[in-house]
Design a protein around this motif. Structure first.
Motif, PDB file in Angstrom:
ATOM      1  N   PRO A 110       4.627  27.152 -38.505  1.00 22.89           N
ATOM      2  CA  PRO A 110       4.984  27.074 -39.926  1.00 22.89           C
ATOM      3  C   PRO A 110       4.560  28.285 -40.765  1.00 22.89           C
ATOM      4  N   ILE A 111       3.734  29.159 -40.222  1.00 20.99           N
ATOM      5  CA  ILE A 111       3.358  30.362 -40.985  1.00 20.99           C
ATOM      6  C   ILE A 111       4.590  31.246 -41.096  1.00 20.99           C
ATOM      7  N   THR A 112       5.055  31.376 -42.327  1.00 21.58           N
ATOM      8  CA  THR A 112       6.437  31.816 -42.514  1.00 21.58           C
ATOM      9  C   THR A 112       6.667  33.307 -42.306  1.00 21.58           C
ATOM     10  N   ASP A 113       5.704  34.144 -42.687  1.00 24.63           N
ATOM     11  CA  ASP A 113       5.991  35.578 -42.621  1.00 24.63           C
ATOM     12  C   ASP A 113       5.450  36.217 -41.352  1.00 24.63           C
ATOM     13  N   ALA A 114       5.171  35.373 -40.353  1.00 26.80           N
ATOM     14  CA  ALA A 114       4.681  35.910 -39.087  1.00 26.80           C
ATOM     15  C   ALA A 114       5.812  35.999 -38.076  1.00 26.80           C
ATOM     16  N   ILE A 115       5.629  36.941 -37.145  1.00 30.82           N
ATOM     17  CA  ILE A 115       6.499  36.982 -35.978  1.00 30.82           C
ATOM     18  C   ILE A 115       5.821  36.145 -34.902  1.00 30.82           C
ATOM     19  N   HIS A 116       6.516  35.178 -34.382  1.00 32.59           N
ATOM     20  CA  HIS A 116       5.947  34.342 -33.327  1.00 32.59           C
ATOM     21  C   HIS A 116       6.567  34.778 -32.012  1.00 32.59           C
ATOM     22  N   GLY A 122       9.736  31.060 -48.973  1.00 31.60           N
ATOM     23  CA  GLY A 122      10.056  32.488 -49.002  1.00 31.60           C
ATOM     24  C   GLY A 122      10.823  32.907 -47.768  1.00 31.60           C
ATOM     25  N   THR A 123      10.217  33.767 -46.998  1.00 34.56           N
ATOM     26  CA  THR A 123      10.908  34.324 -45.836  1.00 34.56           C
ATOM     27  C   THR A 123      11.185  33.270 -44.760  1.00 34.56           C
ATOM     28  N   GLU A 124      12.184  33.552 -43.946  1.00 33.00           N
ATOM     29  CA  GLU A 124      12.536  32.640 -42.858  1.00 33.00           C
ATOM     30  C   GLU A 124      12.223  33.279 -41.511  1.00 33.00           C
ATOM     31  N   LEU A 125      11.408  34.287 -41.528  1.00 30.28           N
ATOM     32  CA  LEU A 125      11.114  35.027 -40.290  1.00 30.28           C
ATOM     33  C   LEU A 125      10.618  34.108 -39.178  1.00 30.28           C
ATOM     34  N   TYR A 126       9.811  33.139 -39.558  1.00 29.32           N
ATOM     35  CA  TYR A 126       9.195  32.244 -38.569  1.00 29.32           C
ATOM     36  C   TYR A 126      10.210  31.400 -37.820  1.00 29.32           C
ATOM     37  N   ARG A 127      11.418  31.333 -38.322  1.00 26.53           N
ATOM     38  CA  ARG A 127      12.404  30.477 -37.660  1.00 26.53           C
ATOM     39  C   ARG A 127      13.101  31.167 -36.499  1.00 26.53           C
ATOM     40  N   ASN A 128      12.800  32.419 -36.286  1.00 26.38           N
ATOM     41  CA  ASN A 128      13.365  33.111 -35.129  1.00 26.38           C
ATOM     42  C   ASN A 128      12.502  32.877 -33.902  1.00 26.38           C
ATOM     43  N   SER A 129      13.149  32.903 -32.761  1.00 30.42           N
ATOM     44  CA  SER A 129      12.406  32.761 -31.523  1.00 30.42           C
ATOM     45  C   SER A 129      12.368  34.111 -30.820  1.00 30.42           C
ATOM     46  N   TYR A 160      10.997  44.573 -38.056  1.00 31.51           N
ATOM     47  CA  TYR A 160      10.737  43.566 -39.096  1.00 31.51           C
ATOM     48  C   TYR A 160       9.622  43.896 -40.091  1.00 31.51           C
ATOM     49  N   HIS A 161       8.886  44.933 -39.842  1.00 31.00           N
ATOM     50  CA  HIS A 161       7.799  45.307 -40.757  1.00 31.00           C
ATOM     51  C   HIS A 161       6.906  44.133 -41.128  1.00 31.00           C
ATOM     52  N   ALA A 162       6.644  43.253 -40.178  1.00 29.91           N
ATOM     53  CA  ALA A 162       5.777  42.117 -40.482  1.00 29.91           C
ATOM     54  C   ALA A 162       4.320  42.560 -40.464  1.00 29.91           C
ATOM     55  N   LYS A 163       3.492  41.818 -41.207  1.00 33.47           N
ATOM     56  CA  LYS A 163       2.073  42.160 -41.222  1.00 33.47           C
ATOM     57  C   LYS A 163       1.291  41.375 -40.202  1.00 33.47           C
ATOM     58  N   LEU A 164       1.974  40.408 -39.612  1.00 32.68           N
ATOM     59  CA  LEU A 164       1.263  39.490 -38.736  1.00 32.68           C
ATOM     60  C   LEU A 164       2.134  39.088 -37.553  1.00 32.68           C
TER      61      LEU A 164
END
Ligand code: SF4
Ligand code: SF4
Lengths: 470, 456
Positions: B56-62, B84-91, B120-124
């Motif tokens: 559920p942490i939204t702005d992370a890349i999992h 906010g972002t939907e980045l977390y919904r990608n696999s 993706y320039h993610a911070k996490l």
């Protein structure tokens, strides 16, 4: 024209495929009174059961040897044997199918040996079919065919000629399998269809509940597949090494005919013609009429369909059949994609496009993922997606409507009832696509036309601005 | 019915210790043990547990380091919402292949991280290990550390190899990752009247509902672990003055650690059901020893209850006396479900969990009535047997259990991570009752009782 990415991808982004044992479970679920055991850690089997039961809305019982740390270090033999014991006690199956997972394969488990030993130790004469299906070894599509082959290898014995036809179906819906059987019956063909999960994965509501559903290909029939007149295999894209039909040909000399899944007019014609040639039977009037109705339907909707620009994705075999069905109706398949590794698919679709002299070039990608499919679909202006539920991503992100078929369907109900094969099934498939195109058009054309052409009763500044934008 | 019963005897000896009937035997239920091979356990794996908590942490890349299946089966299956972002919904997966298994996957993992950072320039980034990564011996800690230096962002390894324990071990692995994420050497200045809300994954907006309740009584929520959480927000967690834990199964460990490290006390709470929600709000106000807050709580309870009482009593009338069976993931859910059923006049006749702990089962035992069957790590055969024997009208469970209930002609309520309506707070209580009503009182059950045209 087509591109195969080999070993250069480091990230798979939004997968279009699943792993090998998944396909193996589906195949084994189509065998009479069979239970499946996954040799590996508990999680894999739970995930796959969950996925499958969501699609079929059926209880999917699959045992696991529940490998733990100890089993992983010292070998999982004990666990697997205990799993056999418990499965036999609770389910009383007539056969057990054992699939492996990544974990079991990585630690080098020899399930064939363990199974043989188990039978010896317990003085059992009992069919246990094993199929090494490491998840990393391929996708569920290969897992499916490979497991079917292992089933046949395990069960088929030298038999008298019996003049039946073996039918190997690829991963189509229970409704599709029932339709194939109806056509075979209409044409009075005697057959063994394998795997037959038309009842086991779409069972009627009956009481009392039985843990293993009725139905499935009979073990005795599989044993006699060696004596068949011929094998018909829906497996244009299936490699010889995992082909059950190829095994019967090599081992018992049963002639093998490879055909596409009968989705589409031409693909269904191939199937019907082959049946007629093999059995010398007649094509009944009712079936002739079904064909006539399909052709009639194709004419009725041809103008709408010709506006269709499709992206097709899923298992290679299904994708190939769909490409044919789309092309013959002018629903241009601009993107043809599979998550599996399959160079045959590329060649086949290329040949098909060349043969039909298409005005466009389909982009064919294998080992693909939804990031790629999405990118290509947008770049090419795709307006309808055809495939399994994971494509809902295209719908959600890019507003490309999705016609659902294939496996898995997890965001709609009735994946098991989607009918697309034969003349009648094709007409239904076509209607679904056409109506999706129509729905999109009807939803938007008033606004589109207004935006495009309306300039106000008197030309206003706003209209000029609009003009510039258009 | 009798023919059916005799056909479904329990035949696995090893399972006996995991099943008890209240009032019949005086025994301590066995739980928190490994699943028995071949028992068709409904449990998922360590990796699953970790992903449930962190995803559920939204702005992370999992990023899942492993073969494709593990990622495929967990792609976007949870209904956590983001503001906010939907980045977390990608696999994202390293999609390990045979040669990676042979030669190791560390290099591929490093390249994967590089690619993702560039795209993706993610911070996490969270990097999850799966079973075979544990076996082939990839050092994901080292790869993550190196990537962190290369990219100046947080790259957090999650040690979630699937075979070392079950889902609970995954929760713990996730909590360890969260701890390393929020770790700070700086001096913390505490924010008064602020809480961290642990163990809500913002399914269908549940965390938003609770945020609103708390805001209305003058409490700010610093961080939700982990529903709709972002990297920046998570980092503020150490400054909160209180931790409240909803899903204790997954978060008790984190709360204890935070108490030790950042001196944040914690309260176990529950926002499931009217009763629990009211008690929880009162407890929070009491904790802050703030009379004004206490007043606000009473106003809120009064206002919100008023909105729902009519509808609830309608459902209660319809459902009174019906029997429920419960089979869910953790102890916390089971416990609150027993109470919620009581609120709508239903009795729980069977209750089990995949990963309940001994103290959960003690609580459960205290709550249920005589004759209720309690079981740990059940399998389909057992669920079938006890649903029939206990005459359950309804099963609460996850996706895998649903078709079984339906085949037995039993109603079903989804209590998993996919649901599309919130079950928390006062609204949630109504949603729950409505869902129970919609399945227990559906006319289809009349159709299945009907005689067939051929007289069966
Ligand atoms: S391999 Fe391990 S991590 Fe992956 S799904 Fe299976 S049990 Fe879970
Ligand atoms: S890819 Fe391998 S480890 Fe992952 S779910 Fe499939 S079999 Fe299990």
């Amino acid at each position: 024209m087509s591109r195969k990415i080999e070993g250069v991808k480091n990230v798979n982004e939004n997968p279009c495929n699943m792993c090998m044992p998944m396909g193996g479970i589906l195949a084994l679920k189509g065998i009479e009174q069979t239970m499946v055991v996954l040799h590996g850690s508990q999680g894999c089997s739970t995930y796959m059961r969950r996925h499958i039961s969501q699609h079929f809305n059926e209880p999917i019982d699959v045992g696991s040897s529940s490998l733990n740390e100890k089993g992983t270090i010292y070998g999982g033999e004990k666990n697997l044997k205990q799993a056999f014991n418990n499965i036999l006690r609770v389910y009383h199956p007539q056969m057990i199918g054992v699939l492996t997972t990544c974990l079991a394969e990585t630690i080098g488990e020899d399930v064939e040996r363990i199974a043989a030993e188990y039978l010896r130790e317990n003085k059992l004469n009992y069919p246990i079919v094993t199929a090494p299906t490491p998840g990393y070894g391929g996708s569920h599509a290969e897992g499916y065919f490979f497991t079917v082959r292992r089933i046949v290898e395990g069960l088929a014995k030298k038999a008298e000629k019996n003049y039946k036809i073996n039918i190997f179906v690829s991963n189509i819906s229970p409704a599709d399998i029932r339709e194939i059987k109806r056509i075979l019956d209409l044409m009075q063909v005697r057959y063994t269809l394998c795997p037959d999960f038309s009842d086991t994965l779409d069972r009627p509501y009956v009481r009392p509940y039985t843990k293993i559903p009725e139905g499935g290909t009979k073990l005795a029939d599989i044993a006699e597949m060696s004596g068949a007149l011929a094998t018909v295999q829906m497996g244009m894209t299936v490699d010889e090494s995992i082909s059950p039909g190829e095994y019967l040909r090599e081992e018992f000399g049963v002639p093998l005919y490879t055909i596409p899944i009968p989705i589409g007019l031409e693909n269904t014609d191939i199937f019907i013609k082959l049946l007629q040639e093999l059995t010398g039977g007649v094509i009944p009037l009712s079936l002739q009429n079904e064909r006539g109705r399909l052709v009639d339907a194709m004419i009725d909707s041809h103008k709408y369909n010709f506006e269709g620009r499709s992206a097709i994705f899923g298992e290679p075999e299904l994708v190939y059949a769909l490409a044919g069905a789309c092309i013959e109706n002018g629903i241009m398949p601009l993107v043809v994609a599979t998550g599996s590794k399959n160079s045959t698919l590329c060649t086949l679709v290329q040949d098909l496009s060349a043969e039909k002299g298409l005005d466009f070039i389909p982009e064919i990608v294998t080992e693909s993922d939804f990031k790629e499919i999405r990118g290509l679909s947008v770049a090419k202006g795709v307006n309808v997606a055809i495939g399994h539920s994971d494509g809902h991503y295209l719908e959600e992100q890019e507003n490309i409507p999705l016609v659902r078929l294939g496996f898995p369907i997890h965001d709609r109900i009735g994946g098991q009832r989607i009918l697309s094969v034969g003349y009648t099934g094709t007409a239904m498939f076509l209607d679904r696509v056409t109506n999706t195109l129509l729905a999109a058009k009807q939803k938007s054309y008033r606004q589109t036309m207004y935006n495009k052409f309306y300039r106000g009763k008197e030309k206003s500044e706003v209209a000029k601005y609009e003009l510039l934008r258009v | 019915m009798n023919a059916e019963l005799s056909a479904i005897e329990l035949s696995i000896k090893e399972r006996e210790d995991f099943i008890a009937t209240k009032g019949k035997q005086k025994k301590q239920l066995r739980c928190d043990a490994e699943s028995i091979a071949g028992c068709v356990s409904q449990r998922a794996c360590v990796f699953c547990g970790a992903r449930v908590v962190l995803n559920p942490i939204t702005d992370a890349i999992h990023l899942i380091h492993g073969p494709i299946g593990c990622a495929s089966y967990t792609w976007d299956i949870r209904g956590s919402l983001s503001s906010g972002t939907e980045l977390y919904r990608n696999s994202f997966s390293t999609d390990l292949k045979e040669q990676d298994v042979i030669f190791g996957g560390e290099k591929k993992l490093a390249r994967a991280i590089d690619e993702l950072v560039a795209a993706y320039h993610a911070k996490l980034i969270f990097v999850y290990s799966t079973c075979i990564v544990g076996v082939i011996g990839d050092d994901i800690e080292a790869v993550c550390r190196a990537a962190m230096v290369r990219h100046h962002i947080k790259v957090i390894p999650v040690q979630s190899s699937g075979f070392i324990g079950n889902k609970s071990a995954g929760y713990r692995a996730a909590c360890d990752s969260l701890l390393s994420l929020i770790h700070t050497e700086k001096k913390i200045s505490k924010k008064p009247k602020s809480v961290n809300y642990l163990g809500d994954f913002n399914l269908a907006g549940e965390a938003w509902i609770i945020r609103d309740y708390l805001a209305r009584i003058g409490v700010t929520v610093s961080t939700v672990f982990t529903g709709d959480a972002s990297y920046e927000e998570l980092k503020t967690a150490p400054a909160a003055s209180l931790n409240i834990i909803q899903c204790a199964g997954s978060m008790a460990y984190l709360a204890k650690q935070m108490e030790e490290l950042y001196h944040i006390p914690y309260l176990r709470i529950s926002f499931l059901g009217i009763e629990d929600t009211a008690v929880t709000l009162r407890n929070i106000a009491e904790y802050f020893e703030d009379p004004e807050m206490q007043q606000k709580v009473e106003i809120l309870i009064e206002e919100e209850s008023r909105k729902v009482t009519d509808e609830l009593s309608f459902y209660r009338k319809k459902l009174e006396g019906k029997k429920a069976a419960v089979y869910v993931g953790g102890g916390f859910k089971a416990i609150s479900l027993i109470k919620q059923f009581r609120e709508i006049g239903m009795e729980v006749v069977m209750v089990g969990t995949q990963t309940g702990q001994p103290d959960d089962y003690d609580t459960i035992n205290g709550l249920v009535t005589e004759g209720t069957v309690v079981l740990d790590d059940a399998n389909p055969a057992e669920l079938e047997k006890f649903m029939i024997e206990q005459g359950a009208n309804l099963l609460v469970g996850g996706v895998k259990e649903r078709p079984l209930a339906y085949k037995l002609g039993v109603a079903f309520v989804d209590h998993n991570h996919e649901r599309k309506h919130p079950l928390s707070g006062f609204v949630g209580a109504v949603n729950f009752a409505r869902e129970v009503y919609s399945t227990v009182c559906s006319p289809v059950w009349r159709s299945i009782q009907m005689k067939t045209p051929w007289g069966e």
